[in-house]
Design a protein around this motif. Structure first.
Motif, PDB file in Angstrom:
ATOM      1  N   HIS B 117       0.850  -1.197   0.000  1.00  0.00           N
ATOM      2  CA  HIS B 117       0.000   0.000   0.000  1.00  0.00           C
ATOM      3  C   HIS B 117       0.879   1.238   0.000  1.00  0.00           C
ATOM      4  CE1 HIS B 117      -3.274  -2.685   0.806  1.00  0.00           C
ATOM      5  NE2 HIS B 117      -2.725  -3.104   1.943  1.00  0.00           N
ATOM      6  N   PHE B 118       0.770   2.014  -1.042  1.00  0.00           N
ATOM      7  CA  PHE B 118       1.604   3.218  -1.155  1.00  0.00           C
ATOM      8  C   PHE B 118       0.789   4.440  -0.693  1.00  0.00           C
ATOM      9  CE2 PHE B 118       3.347   6.550  -4.300  1.00  0.00           C
ATOM     10  CZ  PHE B 118       4.209   7.067  -3.339  1.00  0.00           C
ATOM     11  N   VAL B 119       1.273   5.107   0.352  1.00  0.00           N
ATOM     12  CA  VAL B 119       0.579   6.259   0.943  1.00  0.00           C
ATOM     13  C   VAL B 119       1.502   7.482   0.886  1.00  0.00           C
ATOM     14  CG1 VAL B 119      -0.575   7.169   2.997  1.00  0.00           C
ATOM     15  CG2 VAL B 119      -0.645   4.701   2.516  1.00  0.00           C
ATOM     16  N   PRO B 120       1.392   8.302  -0.158  1.00  0.00           N
ATOM     17  CA  PRO B 120       2.267   9.477  -0.284  1.00  0.00           C
ATOM     18  C   PRO B 120       1.968  10.492   0.826  1.00  0.00           C
ATOM     19  CG  PRO B 120       1.104   8.992  -2.356  1.00  0.00           C
ATOM     20  CD  PRO B 120       0.441   8.199  -1.273  1.00  0.00           C
ATOM     21  N   ALA B 121       3.038  11.063   1.373  1.00  0.00           N
ATOM     22  CA  ALA B 121       2.843  12.025   2.462  1.00  0.00           C
ATOM     23  C   ALA B 121       3.949  13.079   2.430  1.00  0.00           C
ATOM     24  CB  ALA B 121       2.844  11.305   3.816  1.00  0.00           C
ATOM     25  N   HIS B 122       3.690  14.204   3.109  1.00  0.00           N
ATOM     26  CA  HIS B 122       4.670  15.284   3.139  1.00  0.00           C
ATOM     27  C   HIS B 122       4.552  16.091   4.436  1.00  0.00           C
ATOM     28  CE1 HIS B 122       5.977  19.508   1.532  1.00  0.00           C
ATOM     29  NE2 HIS B 122       6.958  18.919   2.178  1.00  0.00           N
ATOM     30  N   PRO B 123       5.570  16.019   5.301  1.00  0.00           N
ATOM     31  CA  PRO B 123       5.554  16.838   6.517  1.00  0.00           C
ATOM     32  C   PRO B 123       5.981  18.281   6.193  1.00  0.00           C
ATOM     33  CG  PRO B 123       7.522  15.445   6.478  1.00  0.00           C
ATOM     34  CD  PRO B 123       6.751  15.147   5.220  1.00  0.00           C
ATOM     35  N   ILE B 124       5.155  19.255   6.603  1.00  0.00           N
ATOM     36  CA  ILE B 124       5.499  20.668   6.368  1.00  0.00           C
ATOM     37  C   ILE B 124       6.362  21.126   7.529  1.00  0.00           C
ATOM     38  CG2 ILE B 124       4.629  22.961   5.756  1.00  0.00           C
ATOM     39  CD1 ILE B 124       3.642  20.738   3.942  1.00  0.00           C
ATOM     40  N   ALA B 125       7.581  20.651   7.550  1.00  0.00           N
ATOM     41  CA  ALA B 125       8.479  20.959   8.658  1.00  0.00           C
ATOM     42  C   ALA B 125       9.896  20.815   8.140  1.00  0.00           C
ATOM     43  CB  ALA B 125       8.247  19.997   9.820  1.00  0.00           C
ATOM     44  N   GLY B 126      10.780  21.552   8.731  1.00  0.00           N
ATOM     45  CA  GLY B 126      12.171  21.455   8.308  1.00  0.00           C
ATOM     46  C   GLY B 126      12.988  22.549   8.961  1.00  0.00           C
ATOM     47  N   LEU B 145       1.002  17.678   8.463  1.00  0.00           N
ATOM     48  CA  LEU B 145       1.465  16.559   7.644  1.00  0.00           C
ATOM     49  C   LEU B 145       0.380  16.358   6.596  1.00  0.00           C
ATOM     50  CD1 LEU B 145       1.069  13.280   7.094  1.00  0.00           C
ATOM     51  CD2 LEU B 145       3.387  14.180   7.050  1.00  0.00           C
ATOM     52  N   ILE B 146       0.737  16.475   5.342  1.00  0.00           N
ATOM     53  CA  ILE B 146      -0.248  16.322   4.280  1.00  0.00           C
ATOM     54  C   ILE B 146      -0.133  14.936   3.657  1.00  0.00           C
ATOM     55  CG2 ILE B 146      -1.082  17.204   2.062  1.00  0.00           C
ATOM     56  CD1 ILE B 146       0.043  19.926   2.810  1.00  0.00           C
ATOM     57  N   VAL B 147      -1.255  14.222   3.632  1.00  0.00           N
ATOM     58  CA  VAL B 147      -1.316  12.937   2.939  1.00  0.00           C
ATOM     59  C   VAL B 147      -2.062  13.155   1.618  1.00  0.00           C
ATOM     60  CG1 VAL B 147      -2.135  10.544   3.023  1.00  0.00           C
ATOM     61  CG2 VAL B 147      -1.384  11.676   5.125  1.00  0.00           C
ATOM     62  N   THR B 148      -1.498  12.652   0.542  1.00  0.00           N
ATOM     63  CA  THR B 148      -2.194  12.713  -0.759  1.00  0.00           C
ATOM     64  C   THR B 148      -2.478  11.279  -1.203  1.00  0.00           C
ATOM     65  OG1 THR B 148      -0.108  12.720  -2.003  1.00  0.00           O
ATOM     66  CG2 THR B 148      -1.004  14.846  -1.422  1.00  0.00           C
ATOM     67  N   PRO B 149      -3.559  10.682  -0.690  1.00  0.00           N
ATOM     68  CA  PRO B 149      -3.799   9.247  -0.901  1.00  0.00           C
ATOM     69  C   PRO B 149      -4.074   8.941  -2.373  1.00  0.00           C
ATOM     70  CG  PRO B 149      -5.328  10.190   0.741  1.00  0.00           C
ATOM     71  CD  PRO B 149      -4.656  11.326   0.041  1.00  0.00           C
ATOM     72  N   LEU B 150      -3.759   7.716  -2.766  1.00  0.00           N
ATOM     73  CA  LEU B 150      -4.142   7.249  -4.100  1.00  0.00           C
ATOM     74  C   LEU B 150      -5.658   7.069  -4.141  1.00  0.00           C
ATOM     75  CD1 LEU B 150      -1.416   4.485  -4.727  1.00  0.00           C
ATOM     76  CD2 LEU B 150      -1.257   6.959  -5.086  1.00  0.00           C
ATOM     77  N   ASP B 151      -6.191   6.956  -5.344  1.00  0.00           N
ATOM     78  CA  ASP B 151      -7.636   6.775  -5.509  1.00  0.00           C
ATOM     79  C   ASP B 151      -7.984   5.297  -5.369  1.00  0.00           C
ATOM     80  OD1 ASP B 151     -10.254   7.291  -6.030  1.00  0.00           O
ATOM     81  OD2 ASP B 151     -10.010   7.406  -8.214  1.00  0.00           O
ATOM     82  N   ARG B 152      -7.880   4.809  -4.143  1.00  0.00           N
ATOM     83  CA  ARG B 152      -8.129   3.378  -3.897  1.00  0.00           C
ATOM     84  C   ARG B 152      -9.032   3.232  -2.689  1.00  0.00           C
ATOM     85  NH1 ARG B 152      -2.946  -0.203  -3.128  1.00  0.00           N
ATOM     86  NH2 ARG B 152      -4.578  -1.301  -1.944  1.00  0.00           N
ATOM     87  N   PRO B 153     -10.332   3.051  -2.930  1.00  0.00           N
ATOM     88  CA  PRO B 153     -11.277   3.060  -1.814  1.00  0.00           C
ATOM     89  C   PRO B 153     -11.324   1.758  -1.007  1.00  0.00           C
ATOM     90  CG  PRO B 153     -12.451   2.826  -3.899  1.00  0.00           C
ATOM     91  CD  PRO B 153     -10.978   2.832  -4.222  1.00  0.00           C
ATOM     92  N   ASP B 154     -10.559   0.732  -1.391  1.00  0.00           N
ATOM     93  CA  ASP B 154     -10.664  -0.543  -0.666  1.00  0.00           C
ATOM     94  C   ASP B 154     -10.240  -0.380   0.793  1.00  0.00           C
ATOM     95  OD1 ASP B 154      -8.162  -0.205  -2.301  1.00  0.00           O
ATOM     96  OD2 ASP B 154      -7.508  -1.822  -0.959  1.00  0.00           O
ATOM     97  N   PRO B 155     -10.925  -1.100   1.681  1.00  0.00           N
ATOM     98  CA  PRO B 155     -10.699  -0.942   3.130  1.00  0.00           C
ATOM     99  C   PRO B 155      -9.248  -1.179   3.544  1.00  0.00           C
ATOM    100  CG  PRO B 155     -12.655  -2.280   2.735  1.00  0.00           C
ATOM    101  CD  PRO B 155     -12.018  -2.056   1.401  1.00  0.00           C
ATOM    102  N   ALA B 156      -8.548  -2.119   2.899  1.00  0.00           N
ATOM    103  CA  ALA B 156      -7.160  -2.404   3.279  1.00  0.00           C
ATOM    104  C   ALA B 156      -6.307  -1.160   3.029  1.00  0.00           C
ATOM    105  CB  ALA B 156      -6.618  -3.588   2.489  1.00  0.00           C
TER     106      ALA B 156
END
Lengths: 308, 308
Positions: B117-126, B145-156
């Motif tokens: 499961h690939f969950v793209p994310a980006h912390p606005i910190a540095g 922390l911004i998450v930009t999830p894939l378009d995958r609605p499955d529960p897993a």
């Protein structure tokens, strides 16, 4: 009537004038300090929060004063000089704190009487806040004060220059002497251009904010917040700085635009080496600034993570 | 062999990876943390200063890991993903911390096996510092922390998104969800453009420094020093950001250049009203940034006057 104390008149009670008042009260309590501001509301507030005697007129403020420091926006200094000229006593010292020196000297020098000593000066210190409440005694501590003396080698003038230098040393500043044109070029790079660019980028973002529905502010911690601090500085003062240091600002802005265009081209063409080289060169400057004692050596300026 | 602890693999031990290691050690000490960095010297240093087990290969780091966070420069993420793909266990979660999301998702998503499961994310910190020594546990405290999830609605997949979000909440972040394109536009304005401009202006000044014989650094407290802090950030990371978020950066840079040109014209023509209006509009943003909790409400970022 036989008061032998030095009388200091401060014209303009914004951040700089107010900080001088606090600083002198702390370092030279024997001085008699008078304050004036052209805006009645600011004058009233100055009377509440600042040490020294707030006067109701420019005449009352400067009459008999030994030292007069003009701390008004640079664009007003010629008019202030002309208005106070008739009341300046022979041998009085007139100084200023303008961020631009060429235009201020051009405006002030001709309107002051020949019997006073004009010593142009500029403290390299400030914050993003303005008004009498913004002032504090330690603002000039450990900061540079640049004097751009007139070309007058007579001993009386040289003594006046030394008096002004000494006053600033007592406020905690280190005093340097510089040519007017060089001052205006160096300050254009170290101060005027960064402010102009910060104002510009923040205004661009403000336009964009209608599109992004508050998200620019919300995620500003990524770098943008630093620009907003610089862009919070007094608009009147800065308008005057850019109008009065036009030549140096436009020349450097030309260079900055060229270099930005080169980076833009590098991004468009995918030239990572050019970007890397520029960024690496820029990075070195930070170390030099810290080694020169011009900024604190703490990450994120020592900011602790703000809560939300 | 019956270790039931969650295993977290951190790839890349720069500022972000190192801070995650410290943060997890503090907030979730029950997790087993493994670390890897492609540069042997960095890896050796990470073994000295970071909590967790530093592994000698990518394979050893990710094999059997429940969560893998890729914290390498954005331009390397596709290659890292491809290299580790054969060793990822079914059901593993792969996340990242890239400052650009569009290009990173395009590079990583196709090379990862379908069973993770690939969950793209980006912390606005540095901070402006880099490397294993720069990391600290509270870097993400009170930050977005911004998450930009894939378009995958499955529960897993949704459960994997929630696991990543929860991990960041435990590091002190507030989690938001966003569309990839919107992330890249908003961050271009709040982070990428300010960095590019700071790099550019500081590099211009560095060129000029030969002319001014050290005076730009000497008088940098007038505003320029703030630009040098931003321009001290990691050149490799930023090169990748500009190459990978090219479209949004060039679009906004076009706007910024236009607005700067308008200010330049106002200075040339002596249009003080236009300058004043722009500066006043920009000034308002500072208050909003502070009210949004994105910066501290102290003059000069709370910097005390540095001694010299």
């Amino acid at each position: 009537m036989s008061d032998t104390r030095t009388t200091l008149a401060i014209i303009g009670t914004g951040l700089i004038g107010a900080s001088i008042a606090h600083g002198v009260a702390a370092s030279s309590p024997e001085m008699a300090v008078r304050l004036f501001d052209a805006a009645p509301a600011v004058r009233a507030r100055a009377a509440e929060v600042l040490p020294g005697a707030v006067c109701d007129s420019l005449e009352a403020t400067v009459t008999g004063a030994d030292i007069v420091i003009v701390c008004t926006p640079p664009g007003t200094m010629g008019a202030v000089g002309a208005a106070m000229a008739p009341f300046l006593k022979p041998g009085a010292i007139v100084s200023d704190t303008g961020s631009v020196k060429g235009a201020v000297v051009e405006a002030l020098a001709p309107v002051l009487p020949a019997h006073v000593h004009f010593v142009p000066a500029h403290p390299i210190a400030g914050t993003e806040q303005s008004g009498p409440d913004a002032g504090f005694a330690s603002l000039f501590q450990g900061r540079w004060l640049i004097v751009t003396p007139l070309d007058r080698p007579d001993p009386a003038y040289q003594a006046a220059v030394e008096t002004v230098a000494q006053l600033w040393r007592e406020l905690g500043s280190s005093v340097e002497f510089m040519d007017v044109a060089r001052h205006d070029l160096v300050l254009a790079m170290t101060s005027h251009i960064p402010h102009l660019i910060a104002f510009s980028v923040v205004a661009t973002a403000e336009d964009l904010e209608t599109v992004t529905e508050g998200e620019v502010v919300k995620y500003s911690a990524g770098g943008f917040r630093d620009f907003t601090r610089i862009a919070a500085s007094d608009p009147t003062m800065w308008r005057d700085v850019f109008l009065l240091n036009r030549e140096a600002v436009l020349e450097l802005l030309g260079r900055v635009s060229e270099d930005l265009t080169a980076l833009r081209r590098a991004i468009r063409w995918g030239d990572g080496d050019a970007l890397f080289e520029t960024f690496t060169r820029a990075r070195r400057m930070r170390r030099e600034v810290i080694e020169a004692g011009q900024d604190i050596d703490q990450v994120n300026f020592g900011r602790t993570p703000p809560g939300r």
